[in-house]
Every structure is written in C-alpha cells, then in structure tokens.
Design an enzyme around this catalytic site. Structure first.
Site, PDB file in Angstrom:
ATOM      1  N   HIS A   1      -0.660   0.164 -10.177  1.00  0.00           N
ATOM      2  CA  HIS A   1      -1.353  -0.803  -9.294  1.00  0.00           C
ATOM      3  C   HIS A   1      -1.816  -2.041 -10.082  1.00  0.00           C
ATOM      4  CE1 HIS A   1      -3.711  -1.000  -5.241  1.00  0.00           C
ATOM      5  NE2 HIS A   1      -3.394  -2.211  -5.658  1.00  0.00           N
TER       6      HIS A   1
ATOM      7  N   ARG B   1       0.861  -1.183   0.000  1.00  0.00           N
ATOM      8  CA  ARG B   1       0.000   0.000   0.000  1.00  0.00           C
ATOM      9  C   ARG B   1       0.897   1.232   0.000  1.00  0.00           C
ATOM     10  NH1 ARG B   1      -3.453  -2.695  -1.760  1.00  0.00           N
ATOM     11  NH2 ARG B   1      -5.527  -3.117  -0.898  1.00  0.00           N
TER      12      ARG B   1
ATOM     13  N   GLU C   1      -2.999   7.519  -4.368  1.00  0.00           N
ATOM     14  CA  GLU C   1      -3.176   7.133  -5.773  1.00  0.00           C
ATOM     15  C   GLU C   1      -4.638   7.306  -6.202  1.00  0.00           C
ATOM     16  OE1 GLU C   1      -1.854   2.941  -5.089  1.00  0.00           O
ATOM     17  OE2 GLU C   1      -3.697   2.388  -6.124  1.00  0.00           O
TER      18      GLU C   1
HETATM   19  C1  DGY Z   1      -5.828  -5.895  -3.309  1.00  0.00           C
HETATM   20  O1  DGY Z   1      -6.577  -6.826  -3.658  1.00  0.00           O
HETATM   21  O2  DGY Z   1      -5.743  -5.517  -2.163  1.00  0.00           O
HETATM   22  C2  DGY Z   1      -4.971  -5.261  -4.372  1.00  0.00           C
HETATM   23  O3  DGY Z   1      -4.406  -4.092  -3.957  1.00  0.00           O
HETATM   24  C3  DGY Z   1      -5.696  -5.116  -5.665  1.00  0.00           C
HETATM   25  O4  DGY Z   1      -5.782  -6.399  -6.172  1.00  0.00           O
END
Ligand code: DGY
Length: 323
Positions: free
Chosen positions: A289, A242, A271
């Site tokens: 991402h 993250r 983001e």
């Molecule tokens: C999640 O699933 O947490 C990712 O960041 C996106 O697939």
C-alpha cells in the site's frame, strides 16, 4: 483563548506534527500503535476533532458513542471507506478527506506496478537476489511490451486521469475507460480516451486493466471470476484502489490457471493480511500500500487535514468535506 483539542490516531510526518503542536492542544501517537475501539470512542468524547487514517475503522458503533465532544473527523487519506459515512451524518459529524495531493504519486505506483508485472521485475529481482541468474540469453524471462498497448481504466477520476496522462503521453498507450460520471469531453479528448459502453467491453479489449474506483459495498468483488475470465490471457490487472474491489480467491486462480498473464497489487482484501495464495505466485507484483508513500505527499496530506479542520474551527466550510 483555549486551543481546540485534537487527537491523531497514528504517527504523522514530523513537519505536520510540529504544526499540530503549534496550533492545537494535540494528542499525538508517538508509538504509532493502532488505537482500540474503546480509545477511539474516548477520543470522540474528549477531543474537538478526531484525525484518523484509512486503516482506522470508524464504525457506526464508535460514532454512536454517547456524550461526544468531537464535531469533525479529518481523515488522513483520500479514500474514506474506513468511515461509516451514513452513521457520521446521523451523528451530525463533519467528515473531510485529502484529495488532489496524492494524485500523481498514486498514479506513479500504478505505472510502476504495470511495468513491474509486464516486465516481470519482482521475479527478476528475486532471481538475482537468490543467486539463481545464470546469464543473458535470448529467451530468458520474456515479458510483455508496454509501449503502444491498450490500457483500460475502471473509474476515470483524478488518479485514473493522471495514470492516463503518464501512459498515453509517456508510453503511447491507447486509453479506454468506464465511469458512471465521466469527466468533461475536453479532458477525454486531451487523452484521446474512449468511454466503453460496458465494463465487459473494456475487460475484453484491454491489455492492461487498472482499477480506480472507490472501495465499499458498491464495488465489492467488482472484479470476480466471471469478469477475470473475460480478460485476455495476455492481460495484466493493476489494483491501487481498494483490495475488496477484487475477489482475491478468483484472482489467485486466474493467475495460477493462466486466465490472465499477471497482476500488480498495492492493496489487498483484509490488508495487511495477504492471502497466502499470492505469495506462491511468480506472476504477481506485490507492494505494501505505497500509493501515496512519498515524503512530499504525506506532508501535503497532513497539511490538507490541517486546512480542513482550521476552516471548520473558524466556522467556514472545510474545502474537502465529504459528509
Ligand atoms: C488513500 O489516501 O486513500 C490511500 O489509500 C492512502 O494514501
């Protein structure tokens, strides 16, 4: 029998939307425009299940809306720091996520970023595209060898273990890790991994550091100026976890001033807005991402949400309940 009403906040892969249409009275989001706070509140008042994703902030304010009909929130994503879990619990809402099915693809993106930053792949691609490549020469664009180096994993859950498998068995890397809840000794031994006593020890030792801890208040700016300064000047930082785990301003200074050699980022603070400081740097590889972004995985994530709500609607405990 009337079908439960479910509301999906963003467009999902077609095969999963088709299943949703079969099973439920479903409101899809064909336009794929993020829902407003008011629309999310209305969804909780009119549907039996709300199916948001990691970019929908499901705040205490939204969860506290009066006259709720919804009983379950089936998040499309393994991370659920987009949902105020304490508020969901207070409101008596069940929350589920989508673990397991994105482990390998997210680990692949961590390896991709590791290789991209070590071998200067983004920079090389830009050089070729901009028609600035003047030809091979012995000292051109030298990066860092990956094979045999030391990889430090912060957090050693499923995704980190998959990265460790790829890095150790594929690239002969030595694995260090930190985790408040380490896995079984069998898993650790299988990867010949070493648990570091402190984060600081890992940062000092590793040639590559990859982040695999959850986001949220507990890990906000875990990687800050002081910790970046502990890393080797030849080291690289990878973030597929993250964005807010890393202090962006500090990382930009680290990359600019050579405290570390490079970084590979798939996630960002705030983001999709990216600190413009990153865009000026050659020694950072930037992806939008993409961790779980394969057809197979996104379909599997959708199916996982469907399994969770199906269990809930027949009175069983959903497999991936997090609240
Ligand atoms: C999640 O699933 O947490 C990712 O960041 C996106 O697939």
């Amino acid at each position: 029998m009337t079908k439960p009403k479910v509301i999906v906040t963003r467009k999902w892969p077609a095969p999963v939307e088709a299943r949703l249409q079969d099973l439920y009275d479903v409101q899809l989001n064909e336009a794929d425009v993020p829902m407003t706070v008011d629309a999310l509140k209305a969804a909780l008042q009119t549907a039996d299940a709300l199916l948001p994703t990691v970019t929908d902030a499901i705040t205490a304010d939204i969860l506290g809306v009066t006259n709720k009909r919804a009983k379950i929130i089936g998040n499309f994503g393994v991370g659920y720091n987009n949902i105020d879990i304490d508020a969901a619990k207070r409101e008596g809402l069940v929350v589920t996520n989508t673990p397991h099915v994105l482990t390998d693809c997210t680990a692949d993106i961590a390896m991709l970023l590791l290789l991209m930053t070590a071998r200067r792949a983004s920079e090389g691609d830009r050089l070729v595209r901009n028609q600035q490549w003047t030809g091979w020469r012995p000292t051109h664009m030298l990066g860092r060898k990956v094979t045999g180096k030391t990889l430090g994993l912060i957090g050693f859950g499923r995704i980190a273990q998959a990265v460790a498998r790829k890095a150790h068995h594929g690239f002969g890397m030595k694995i260090l890790f930190t985790d408040p809840y380490p896995p079984s000794q069998e898993i650790i031994d299988g990867l010949q991994a070493t648990l570091c006593a402190t984060l600081e020890e890992l940062l000092t030792e590793a040639n590559f550091v990859s982040l695999h801890c959850p986001g949220g208040d507990a890990t906000k700016h875990l990687i800050n100026e002081q910790r970046l300064k502990l890393m080797r000047p030849s080291a690289h930082l990878i973030n597929t976890a993250r964005g807010d785990v890393v202090d962006s301003k500090a990382l930009i200074r680290a990359l600019k001033e050579g405290w570390i050699a490079g970084a590979g980022l798939d996630v960002y603070e705030g983001e999709p807005n990216i600190d413009p400081g990153f865009l000026e740097l050659d020694n950072v590889a930037l992806l939008p991402h993409l961790g779980s972004a394969t057809e197979e995985t996104r379909v599997a994530m959708g199916n996982r949400v469907l399994d969770n709500i199906a269990a809930f609607f027949v009175g069983h405990e959903p497999g991936d309940r997090v609240a």
